[in-house]
Design an enzyme around this catalytic site. Structure first.
Site, PDB file in Angstrom:
ATOM      1  N   ASP A  64     -13.885  23.326  23.708  1.00 24.85           N
ATOM      2  CA  ASP A  64     -12.923  24.554  24.247  1.00 24.85           C
ATOM      3  C   ASP A  64     -13.087  25.577  23.200  1.00 24.85           C
ATOM      4  O   ASP A  64     -13.338  25.617  22.223  1.00 24.85           O
ATOM      5  CB  ASP A  64     -11.552  24.008  24.186  1.00 24.85           C
ATOM      6  CG  ASP A  64     -11.203  22.872  25.143  1.00 24.85           C
ATOM      7  OD1 ASP A  64     -12.402  22.218  25.467  1.00 24.85           O
ATOM      8  OD2 ASP A  64     -10.050  22.537  25.039  1.00 24.85           O
TER       9      ASP A  64
ATOM     10  N   GLY B 257     -18.532  24.306  26.675  1.00 24.91           N
ATOM     11  CA  GLY B 257     -19.027  23.157  27.181  1.00 24.91           C
ATOM     12  C   GLY B 257     -17.732  22.384  27.552  1.00 24.91           C
ATOM     13  O   GLY B 257     -17.576  21.226  28.135  1.00 24.91           O
ATOM     14  N   ASP B 258     -16.383  23.219  27.739  1.00 27.57           N
ATOM     15  CA  ASP B 258     -15.104  22.644  28.360  1.00 27.57           C
ATOM     16  C   ASP B 258     -14.427  23.883  28.672  1.00 27.57           C
ATOM     17  O   ASP B 258     -15.061  24.957  28.999  1.00 27.57           O
ATOM     18  CB  ASP B 258     -14.563  21.748  26.926  1.00 27.57           C
ATOM     19  CG  ASP B 258     -13.587  20.716  28.071  1.00 27.57           C
ATOM     20  OD1 ASP B 258     -12.872  21.019  28.618  1.00 27.57           O
ATOM     21  OD2 ASP B 258     -14.069  19.504  27.607  1.00 27.57           O
ATOM     22  N   ASP B 259     -13.198  23.745  28.530  1.00 28.91           N
ATOM     23  CA  ASP B 259     -12.225  25.111  29.023  1.00 28.91           C
ATOM     24  C   ASP B 259     -12.444  26.282  28.075  1.00 28.91           C
ATOM     25  O   ASP B 259     -12.754  26.098  27.032  1.00 28.91           O
ATOM     26  CB  ASP B 259     -10.857  24.481  28.764  1.00 28.91           C
ATOM     27  CG  ASP B 259     -10.332  23.379  29.964  1.00 28.91           C
ATOM     28  OD1 ASP B 259     -10.711  23.601  31.022  1.00 28.91           O
ATOM     29  OD2 ASP B 259      -9.791  22.714  29.479  1.00 28.91           O
TER      30      ASP B 259
ATOM     31  N   SER C 263     -17.439  28.100  32.567  1.00 29.83           N
ATOM     32  CA  SER C 263     -17.205  26.662  31.994  1.00 29.83           C
ATOM     33  C   SER C 263     -17.833  25.907  33.139  1.00 29.83           C
ATOM     34  O   SER C 263     -17.268  25.937  34.179  1.00 29.83           O
ATOM     35  CB  SER C 263     -15.972  26.210  31.806  1.00 29.83           C
ATOM     36  OG  SER C 263     -15.819  24.921  31.563  1.00 29.83           O
TER      37      SER C 263
END
Length: 496
Positions: free
Chosen positions: A266, A286-288, A319
């Site tokens: 995140d 790689g996420d939020d 994302s």
């Protein structure tokens, strides 16, 4: 006829001619002396400039780096090299950082201190910050996190989570850490803090870690925090995690991690924080990109610290795994009074998302979205109430979150597959949702592309695509045009 000069002016002119002739004759007869004096003057200026650059510049491996002048933000300023730092990317500089921070910790009553990190690659294990401190990263300066997890300290689980986010028991600390601090600034000329998370991601995926990975920067129980004009990249876990903090500003920050293969990286996770501004940032992770949190199930309910009064504006985010801006799913202390405006989400799986579940408790309310642009996004707006991931089996299924008072005004885009997907439930209905001024170009031709379930709210004016039948329709003047057929109609297709 030529007019004669007045006597006074004529005499003055004669004196000037004589003076010029005398100066020329003097220079001619003393040419060698003047050459010597000129050389001495030049050398003096050269040496003075060199000393000035050496004083203002930054030393690395015996070289003098002038670069951009480093502004002095505190009463006292130091270079990392003053404490034995070596920026060769190989030497471990943990002791240099710790000694510098210790020296600054004694200067609080005098306005604090500034630690300048010169150009170079400064390898280090985790270290702590202190109050009234500015960490300044010069242009081309890069702090590198050491990849040996044995040199990352273990810390107790966060009290509002009960366990580590990935494993029970302790968790790894952050590369740059602080707790119970006041007046901390991390800034620079776009220098970089690099967690070198590749080895962490690989070990996590191979299940070789016994503890939850640590964030890149984590500041806890602190106030008056500013992070500006730097790059954060390749965090082992969440990138910047302010926890139970007040008055946090993140401005003009770039946050990067691979969009695939970098799990849970995140960008910014305000967690039980109050009075937060995040603006003018670029985040691709790689996420939020941003996830607003406030604790996990019964532990978050007991801790009871909400996230509130948060402004997010002027961001470009991406994302491919999760969402641009998320609220939850750990929101058991409550989340309220959040404004997201002037947001571009591009080439992403989801744009903005609210996620919760039975057992969370808490609330999500007074959330305002304005001027959102979606470019090549699979699902634009998502609200999900069955995000069933829990710290243990002791949560209370009757602890139902409240989700209400959410508005979207000015939503535009192209290449969007599903513009809106609202998945409430009979136990957790979503109430008082407002949509106004929406025009989203679609790439999917299924009939029900505005999907709703157990939601009550309204559409004001004309929007595209057509809204679901759960929502009341109002004209631009706010007059009711059509009442919804049934608020509990469910038309959610998770296959697209």
């Amino acid at each position: 006829m030529v007019e004669p000069l007045p006597v006074g002016r004529f005499q003055l002119q004669q004196k000037r001619v004589k003076l010029k002739r005398w100066v020329a004759a003097f220079i001619s007869s003393h040419r060698t002396l003047f050459v010597v004096l000129w050389i001495v003057a030049f050398c003096s200026v050269f040496l003075w400039q060199r000393k000035s650059v050496a004083r203002a510049g930054l030393s690395l491996s015996g070289k003098t780096w002038s670069g951009r002048p480093v502004p002095k933000m505190r009463a006292f300023a130091f270079n990392l090299t003053d404490f034995g730092g070596v920026g060769d990317g190989v030497t471990v500089n943990t002791a240099a950082f710790e000694t510098a921070v210790s020296a600054i910790s004694k200067l609080g009553k005098s306005g604090g201190g500034q630690l300048n990190v010169p150009p170079g690659k400064w390898l280090t294990a985790p270290f702590n910050l202190t109050s009234h401190m500015t960490l300044f990263l010069a242009e081309d300066a890069e702090i590198l996190g050491i990849q040996d997890e044995n040199q990352w300290p273990l810390m107790p689980p966060l009290p509002s989570y009960g366990h580590g986010r990935e494993h029970h028991g302790p968790r790894y600390g952050s590369l740059i850490h602080g707790r119970n601090l006041k007046d901390v600034v991390i800034t620079g000329h776009n220098g970089t803090i690099n967690g070198q998370g590749q080895s962490w991601w690989k070990k996590y995926q191979q299940k070789l870690l016994d503890h939850t990975r640590g964030p890149l920067v984590q500041i806890m129980w602190s106030g008056d925090i500013v992070i500006a004009n730097i790059t954060l990249r390749d965090s082992p876990f969440w990138t910047f995690h302010p926890y139970d903090c007040k008055n946090v500003t993140v401005r003009n920050v770039t946050i990067l991690a691979p969009i695939h293969g970098a799990p849970n990286t995140d960008g910014i996770d305000p967690d039980s924080c109050e009075d937060v501004v995040i603006e003018d940032c670029y985040i691709s992770v790689g996420d939020d990109a941003i996830a607003i949190k406030s604790g996990w199930d019964q532990y978050g309910i007991a801790y009871g610290r909400p996230s509130r009064n948060i402004l997010i504006r002027n961001l470009i985010v991406r994302s491919m795994v999760s969402a641009g801006i998320s609220i939850g799913s750990e929101m058991s202390g409550g989340v309220s009074d959040v404004t997201v405006e002037n947001l571009l989400v591009w080439s992403s799986r989801r744009a903005v998302r609210i996620k919760t579940a039975a057992g969370r408790g808490g609330y999500i309310r007074q959330i305002t979205y304005r001027n959102l642009t979606f470019d090549n996004v699979r699902v634009g707006i998502v609200m999900k109430t069955d995000y069933n991931e829990h710290p243990d089996n002791d949560f209370d299924l009757k602890a139902l979150p409240i989700v209400k008072d959410i508005s979207f005004t000015g939503v535009y885009g192209q290449g969007v597959r599903v513009p809106v997907r609202i998945h409430g439930s009979e136990d957790i209905p979503i109430r008082n949702v407002t949509f106004r001024d929406i025009s989203v170009g679609l790439t999917y031709k299924k009939k029900h592309i505005f999907q709703c379930g157990f939601v009550q709210g309204r559409v004001i004016g004309t929007i595209f695509p057509a809204p679901c039948e759960n929502l009341d329709l109002y004209n631009e003047e706010g007059q009711l045009v059509k009442r919804s057929i049934a608020q509990n109609i469910t038309d959610v297709d998770y296959d697209i």
